[in-house]
Structure formats: C-alpha cells, structure tokens
Design a protein around this motif. Structure first.
Motif, PDB file in Angstrom:
ATOM      1  N   SER A 124      -2.839 -15.832 -14.639  1.00  0.00           N
ATOM      2  CA  SER A 124      -1.401 -15.946 -14.901  1.00  0.00           C
ATOM      3  C   SER A 124      -0.959 -17.305 -15.431  1.00  0.00           C
ATOM      4  CB  SER A 124      -0.615 -15.629 -13.613  1.00  0.00           C
ATOM      5  OG  SER A 124      -1.013 -16.518 -12.574  1.00  0.00           O
ATOM      6  N   ASN A 125      -1.887 -18.259 -15.616  1.00  0.00           N
ATOM      7  CA  ASN A 125      -1.490 -19.536 -16.202  1.00  0.00           C
ATOM      8  C   ASN A 125      -2.667 -20.171 -16.937  1.00  0.00           C
ATOM      9  OD1 ASN A 125      -3.099 -21.024 -14.272  1.00  0.00           O
ATOM     10  ND2 ASN A 125      -1.449 -20.756 -12.779  1.00  0.00           N
ATOM     11  N   ILE A 126      -2.388 -21.252 -17.665  1.00  0.00           N
ATOM     12  CA  ILE A 126      -3.397 -21.898 -18.511  1.00  0.00           C
ATOM     13  C   ILE A 126      -4.482 -22.575 -17.671  1.00  0.00           C
ATOM     14  CG2 ILE A 126      -3.776 -23.720 -20.222  1.00  0.00           C
ATOM     15  CD1 ILE A 126      -2.443 -21.311 -21.427  1.00  0.00           C
ATOM     16  N   ALA A 127      -4.090 -23.183 -16.561  1.00  0.00           N
ATOM     17  CA  ALA A 127      -5.059 -23.903 -15.725  1.00  0.00           C
ATOM     18  C   ALA A 127      -6.173 -22.959 -15.247  1.00  0.00           C
ATOM     19  CB  ALA A 127      -4.365 -24.543 -14.532  1.00  0.00           C
ATOM     20  N   ARG A 128      -5.776 -21.770 -14.763  1.00  0.00           N
ATOM     21  CA  ARG A 128      -6.780 -20.799 -14.315  1.00  0.00           C
ATOM     22  C   ARG A 128      -7.588 -20.275 -15.502  1.00  0.00           C
ATOM     23  NH1 ARG A 128      -2.711 -17.578 -10.244  1.00  0.00           N
ATOM     24  NH2 ARG A 128      -2.672 -19.129  -8.586  1.00  0.00           N
ATOM     25  N   ALA A 129      -6.919 -20.136 -16.637  1.00  0.00           N
ATOM     26  CA  ALA A 129      -7.613 -19.670 -17.841  1.00  0.00           C
ATOM     27  C   ALA A 129      -8.718 -20.645 -18.242  1.00  0.00           C
ATOM     28  CB  ALA A 129      -6.619 -19.495 -18.991  1.00  0.00           C
ATOM     29  N   GLN A 130      -8.413 -21.954 -18.179  1.00  0.00           N
ATOM     30  CA  GLN A 130      -9.415 -22.957 -18.553  1.00  0.00           C
ATOM     31  C   GLN A 130     -10.649 -22.868 -17.651  1.00  0.00           C
ATOM     32  OE1 GLN A 130      -6.556 -26.189 -18.278  1.00  0.00           O
ATOM     33  NE2 GLN A 130      -6.879 -26.699 -20.437  1.00  0.00           N
ATOM     34  N   ILE A 157     -12.592 -19.686 -18.590  1.00  0.00           N
ATOM     35  CA  ILE A 157     -13.266 -19.813 -19.890  1.00  0.00           C
ATOM     36  C   ILE A 157     -14.525 -20.671 -19.762  1.00  0.00           C
ATOM     37  CG2 ILE A 157     -13.046 -20.778 -22.230  1.00  0.00           C
ATOM     38  CD1 ILE A 157     -10.021 -19.967 -22.030  1.00  0.00           C
ATOM     39  N   GLU A 158     -14.428 -21.789 -19.025  1.00  0.00           N
ATOM     40  CA  GLU A 158     -15.590 -22.667 -18.864  1.00  0.00           C
ATOM     41  C   GLU A 158     -16.701 -21.973 -18.072  1.00  0.00           C
ATOM     42  OE1 GLU A 158     -14.043 -27.228 -19.060  1.00  0.00           O
ATOM     43  OE2 GLU A 158     -13.689 -26.172 -17.184  1.00  0.00           O
ATOM     44  N   ALA A 159     -16.312 -21.143 -17.110  1.00  0.00           N
ATOM     45  CA  ALA A 159     -17.312 -20.512 -16.251  1.00  0.00           C
ATOM     46  C   ALA A 159     -17.893 -19.233 -16.856  1.00  0.00           C
ATOM     47  CB  ALA A 159     -16.696 -20.193 -14.888  1.00  0.00           C
ATOM     48  N   GLN A 160     -17.049 -18.457 -17.541  1.00  0.00           N
ATOM     49  CA  GLN A 160     -17.461 -17.111 -17.962  1.00  0.00           C
ATOM     50  C   GLN A 160     -17.666 -16.936 -19.471  1.00  0.00           C
ATOM     51  OE1 GLN A 160     -18.104 -14.782 -15.703  1.00  0.00           O
ATOM     52  NE2 GLN A 160     -17.426 -16.020 -13.961  1.00  0.00           N
ATOM     53  N   GLN A 161     -17.052 -17.789 -20.298  1.00  0.00           N
ATOM     54  CA  GLN A 161     -17.138 -17.644 -21.767  1.00  0.00           C
ATOM     55  C   GLN A 161     -16.822 -16.202 -22.219  1.00  0.00           C
ATOM     56  OE1 GLN A 161     -18.574 -19.912 -24.548  1.00  0.00           O
ATOM     57  NE2 GLN A 161     -17.538 -21.304 -23.155  1.00  0.00           N
ATOM     58  N   ILE A 204      -7.279 -11.826 -20.147  1.00  0.00           N
ATOM     59  CA  ILE A 204      -5.831 -11.707 -20.373  1.00  0.00           C
ATOM     60  C   ILE A 204      -5.141 -12.868 -19.673  1.00  0.00           C
ATOM     61  CG2 ILE A 204      -3.780 -10.289 -19.962  1.00  0.00           C
ATOM     62  CD1 ILE A 204      -5.651  -7.843 -19.875  1.00  0.00           C
ATOM     63  N   ILE A 205      -4.303 -13.601 -20.415  1.00  0.00           N
ATOM     64  CA  ILE A 205      -3.497 -14.687 -19.820  1.00  0.00           C
ATOM     65  C   ILE A 205      -2.035 -14.252 -19.935  1.00  0.00           C
ATOM     66  CG2 ILE A 205      -3.089 -17.170 -19.765  1.00  0.00           C
ATOM     67  CD1 ILE A 205      -5.534 -17.489 -21.625  1.00  0.00           C
ATOM     68  N   GLU A 206      -1.467 -13.827 -18.807  1.00  0.00           N
ATOM     69  CA  GLU A 206      -0.129 -13.231 -18.823  1.00  0.00           C
ATOM     70  C   GLU A 206       0.542 -13.468 -17.473  1.00  0.00           C
ATOM     71  OE1 GLU A 206       1.977 -11.222 -21.176  1.00  0.00           O
ATOM     72  OE2 GLU A 206       3.126 -11.952 -19.471  1.00  0.00           O
ATOM     73  N   ASP A 207       1.737 -14.094 -17.486  1.00  0.00           N
ATOM     74  CA  ASP A 207       2.415 -14.377 -16.217  1.00  0.00           C
ATOM     75  C   ASP A 207       3.279 -13.206 -15.738  1.00  0.00           C
ATOM     76  OD1 ASP A 207       5.317 -16.320 -17.253  1.00  0.00           O
ATOM     77  OD2 ASP A 207       4.184 -14.784 -18.307  1.00  0.00           O
ATOM     78  N   ASP A 208       3.472 -12.192 -16.599  1.00  0.00           N
ATOM     79  CA  ASP A 208       4.126 -10.957 -16.154  1.00  0.00           C
ATOM     80  C   ASP A 208       3.033 -10.114 -15.490  1.00  0.00           C
ATOM     81  OD1 ASP A 208       5.141  -8.387 -15.889  1.00  0.00           O
ATOM     82  OD2 ASP A 208       6.373  -8.530 -17.688  1.00  0.00           O
ATOM     83  N   LEU A 259      -3.530 -24.307 -25.234  1.00  0.00           N
ATOM     84  CA  LEU A 259      -4.855 -23.758 -24.963  1.00  0.00           C
ATOM     85  C   LEU A 259      -5.746 -23.822 -26.204  1.00  0.00           C
ATOM     86  CD1 LEU A 259      -6.763 -22.266 -23.007  1.00  0.00           C
ATOM     87  CD2 LEU A 259      -5.794 -20.117 -23.848  1.00  0.00           C
ATOM     88  N   LEU A 260      -5.173 -23.495 -27.365  1.00  0.00           N
ATOM     89  CA  LEU A 260      -5.946 -23.539 -28.606  1.00  0.00           C
ATOM     90  C   LEU A 260      -6.452 -24.956 -28.901  1.00  0.00           C
ATOM     91  CD1 LEU A 260      -3.808 -21.135 -30.808  1.00  0.00           C
ATOM     92  CD2 LEU A 260      -6.267 -20.895 -30.406  1.00  0.00           C
ATOM     93  N   LYS A 261      -5.599 -25.939 -28.699  1.00  0.00           N
ATOM     94  CA  LYS A 261      -6.013 -27.332 -28.931  1.00  0.00           C
ATOM     95  C   LYS A 261      -7.134 -27.718 -27.964  1.00  0.00           C
ATOM     96  CE  LYS A 261      -1.589 -28.946 -30.804  1.00  0.00           C
ATOM     97  NZ  LYS A 261      -0.376 -29.757 -30.566  1.00  0.00           N
ATOM     98  N   TRP A 262      -7.013 -27.283 -26.700  1.00  0.00           N
ATOM     99  CA  TRP A 262      -8.046 -27.581 -25.707  1.00  0.00           C
ATOM    100  C   TRP A 262      -9.370 -26.934 -26.098  1.00  0.00           C
ATOM    101  CZ3 TRP A 262     -10.568 -24.092 -22.370  1.00  0.00           C
ATOM    102  CH2 TRP A 262     -11.364 -24.687 -21.376  1.00  0.00           C
TER     103      TRP A 262
END
Length: 448
Positions: free
Chosen positions: A32-38, A41-45, A6-10, A63-66
């Motif tokens: 809570s942000n894209i940087a942590r999400a990236q 995603i790279e570590a856990q898939q 879940i990527i959600e800043d609330d 994020l989709l483009k990345w």
C-alpha cells in the motif's frame, strides 16, 4: 509464472485487482505504499509492477527514479485518473512502459500487461534511461497493418496526415480498426509525447457528455461530489479521439464546435474559461452527410472535424490480408491462452477466405480466440471454427442489404420479420454489424 507487484493504497481495489490477476495465472503481491514496495522489489524482483500514481508516502515518479538509480529494469504500468494524466506522461518519460486510466478496464489492462512483458523480453538488461522524451518501445500497439493494396493506401494517407495538425474523420464499419488508426496518427504526430485520450461517444449518456468533455466543479449538479477534470484538459497538448461522434446530442455538438473554434472550454458549473490545445481525430460508422440532411448533425461541426477523411476498408475488401490477420490473431491467442497451435488446416484457410466477415477484424479475433481455446491438436479444424463460418452468406443477403435511405427501413423490417426479430441474425442477413443495426433501429424508431 510471471510475478506482479500491485502498489495501491485503496485496499479494496487492490484486493479485487490481485484476485482477478491471480485467476489469470499470475503470481501477485500487493502493498500500500512506496516504502513497502521498495523492500519487496529488492527482495523478490517482480516481473512487472502496477502502481497507483499517488500514494501516501511518495508517488510513482519517485519510485521510477529510485529504480533507475538501482539499475532495475522492471516494466511498470502507472494507474491514474484523468486529472493526473500529464503526470503519467512524465512518468513514461522516466521509464514507465505505459499508463492506464481509472476506472481500469480489465481487458485493456491485460493487453497492456501482455505488451509490457513482451517488451521486457525483447530489451537488453541495461539500466533504465531517464532521458526526457525517450519513448517506451513496449508501448507499441499489438497490431498488424496488412499488405493489401487497400491497407497500403490507407497507411500511406495516415503517414501523410499524421505530422500535420489537421482534424481527421475516420469512416468505417465497426471492427475495422478505427481506434488503432487514430492512435497511429497520434504516434506519428508532433504530439506523440503528449496524452492520447479516447472517448466512445456512443456510451456516454447525453446529460453527462458535457462533463466528460469539459469537466465540472463540485456541486454543479446532483452527483457532482468533487471537481472533475474533463477530457479536453486531460488531453491538453495531445490528441482526443471521439469514436462514434455521430451519437452526440445536438446540444453537445454546439459546445464541441465552440471548444474547437475558440480553443477554450468551460467546466460545467464554472465561470472560468480554460485555454486548451488539442488535435481532434473522430470516427463514425454512420453517414454524417445524411445526418446533416435530417438535421441531427450540425454541418458546421462536420466541416470542422473533417479537414481530412480516411476510409477504413472492410476485412472482406482486404483479401490478401485475411490469412495474415488470422495467423496474427492465432499468435495472440496462443500467448493469452498458453497454447502452442501451429496454424489452420486447408479447409479452414479456405473458409476464412470465403467468409464475408460482417464484424471485420473484431469478429475474426473473437472467432480465432475461441477456436484456439477449443482446439485439441496442432491445427485449427472446421470442428472448432464455429457455425457462423460454416454457413455461407445468405443468398437473399444481396437482395436485402441496405442500399439507400428510402428503402433502408423496409429492408430492416423485412430482415427482422424473416429472423423472428433476432437482431444478431438480422444484422448478418443485412450484411452489417450489430452496432450499425442498433443505430438504424434507433434512427427509424423501430422499437422491439
């Protein structure tokens, strides 16, 4: 166990969502942000991503483009509000498999997650294509159209009217699949890449209907703390589906007619007109011609929304489809509940065919899901099916069933008397669904 990110800043909403999905059997992480999400995603898939569209550092499109550049093919569902639905559509063109509007409906979200994961299993491991206009195969509705003559005729008409821009009115009892047909019309139309916005007119308080349709500006009424984008603007270029349109107040009907005629709307409290281009699909389980005679529905609006009419057959009218749908819903229930039932025993199959199905497909889906949960062996037996199917239709049902407006009220009062004012049993006795009975009680001023 499927893992979800879940990527959600609330933070509060994110935690509620995480707790709920964990209870549903998923392994859930939240950032809570894209940087942590990236990094995650790279570590856990993860197996699936639920992302808010707008985040502190970037947005879901970034994020989709990345992910596309990295060749990561992970189903992603965008969570967004009305105001950002156009951006959500753009996100789908870049590879998002679906979007869901906030406030999130839990059942709808669970369905979309299931569909996204099904789509993941049937696709190859090739990188996401970011070709504009590419449709996400995982977004196909989980629905069976049927093979009966009634079903073939219905979907023949759907295929004919969908590519046009005609306003369509879908008539049918509750639970017959009106919203699916509306969505199918949108999918087969030239507007399929644009938003599809569904509104249940029966659930909107009449004082808020204008705001829901056309939006409002901050301070236009008590409680209007921010500007709101209405459904007409959110659906611009696409399709609006108005379910139970007969429930709209007379005043809102006038505003809707003007919007359809002039293709312009004015948010509540604003002097600015906004040009909109939408296709209207409506649905009702009421007789709108009778409503016109009573003066509760405008005749000019009726003709505007009714350029083409589709009648939804009841489940009982689709005898050849009954066991097809039963097995279809069993497959869905198996997947949702983690069961592996094979089918129905002979007595159950006979009971399914003989039952009158007042609640149509919705009722069948609920009954089979419950039976699937209770079943101990490989087949559903009469023991799990539930009392409502064990009881044959009342012999007096045909005598009490609603026939015409002059005698309707008498039949309803008699059914209520026989059942001790039990609305559910009265609806079954009258051979109608509960929602129709509630509408009739309101229409005739029967106060219980």
């Amino acid at each position: 166990m499927t893992s979800i990110l879940i990527i959600e800043d609330d933070i509060t909403f994110g935690m509620m969502l995480k707790t709920w999905l964990t209870k549903k059997g998923f392994e859930v992480a939240s950032v809570s942000n894209i940087a942590r999400a990236q990094k995650h995603i790279e570590a856990q898939q993860p197996g699936l991503i639920l992302s808010d569209l707008r985040l502190p550092d970037h947005d879901g499109i970034y994020l989709l483009k990345w992910m596309s550049e990295k060749g990561l093919r992970i189903p992603l569902i965008i969570m967004t509000g009305y105001a950002d639905i156009q951006s959500a559509v753009q996100a789908m063109k870049l590879g998002a498999c679906d979007y869901i509007a906030k406030p999130v409906n839990p059942d709808e979200l669970l369905k979309k997650i299931s569909e996204a994961l099904q789509g993941k299993e049937t696709t190859t491991n090739s990188p996401i294509s970011n070709t504009p206009g590419k449709k996400a195969t995982a977004n196909a509705p989980a629905y069976l159209e049927g093979e009966s003559d009634a079903a073939k005729q219905l979907y023949h008409y759907v295929n004919l009217v969908a590519p046009t821009n005609m306003s369509v009115l879908i008539n049918g009892a509750s639970g017959t699949g009106k919203e699916y047909v509306a969505h199918r019309i949108h999918q087969l139309s030239k507007r399929s890449e644009q938003p599809f916005i569904a509104i249940d007119c029966g659930s909107i308080p009449k004082e808020l209907a204008a705001s829901e349709f056309f939006g409002h500006v901050k301070g236009s009424f008590t409680g209007a703390l921010t500007d709101k984008t209405g459904a007409f603007v959110a659906a611009n270029g696409g399709t609006i589906f108005l379910d139970e349109i007969g429930n709209l107040s007379y005043e809102v009907q006038i505003q809707l007619l003007r919007a359809l005629q002039e293709r312009k709307i004015r948010p509540v409290g604003s002097n600015k007109e906004i040009t909109v281009d939408i296709r209207l699909v409506s649905a009702t389980n009421e007789n709108l011609e009778q409503a016109i005679e009573k003066g509760t529905f405008r005749e000019d609006l009726y003709h505007r929304i009714n350029e083409f009419t589709l009648r939804m057959p009841t489940l009982k009218e689709r005898g050849e489809d009954i066991l097809l749908f039963a097995n279809f819903f069993l497959d869905q229930a198996n997947q949702e509940l983690g069961k592996q039932l094979i089918g129905f025993d002979a007595k159950v199959s006979r009971a399914l065919l003989d039952y009158h199905w007042p609640g149509n497909l919705r009722q069948m889906k609920n009954i089979i899901k419950r039976a699937t949960l209770l079943a101990q062996g490989s087949f559903i037996t009469m023991e799990e099916l539930g009392a409502e199917l064990l009881e044959a239709p009342s012999a007096s049902a045909s005598n009490i069933a609603l026939r015409n407006e002059e005698t309707e009220k008498e039949h309803i009062l008699e059914a209520l008397r026989q059942t001790g004012n039990n609305k559910s049993k009265a609806a079954q006795l009258l051979n109608i669904d509960r929602k129709t009975l509630y509408n009739k009680l309101k229409l005739y001023g029967i106060d219980l």
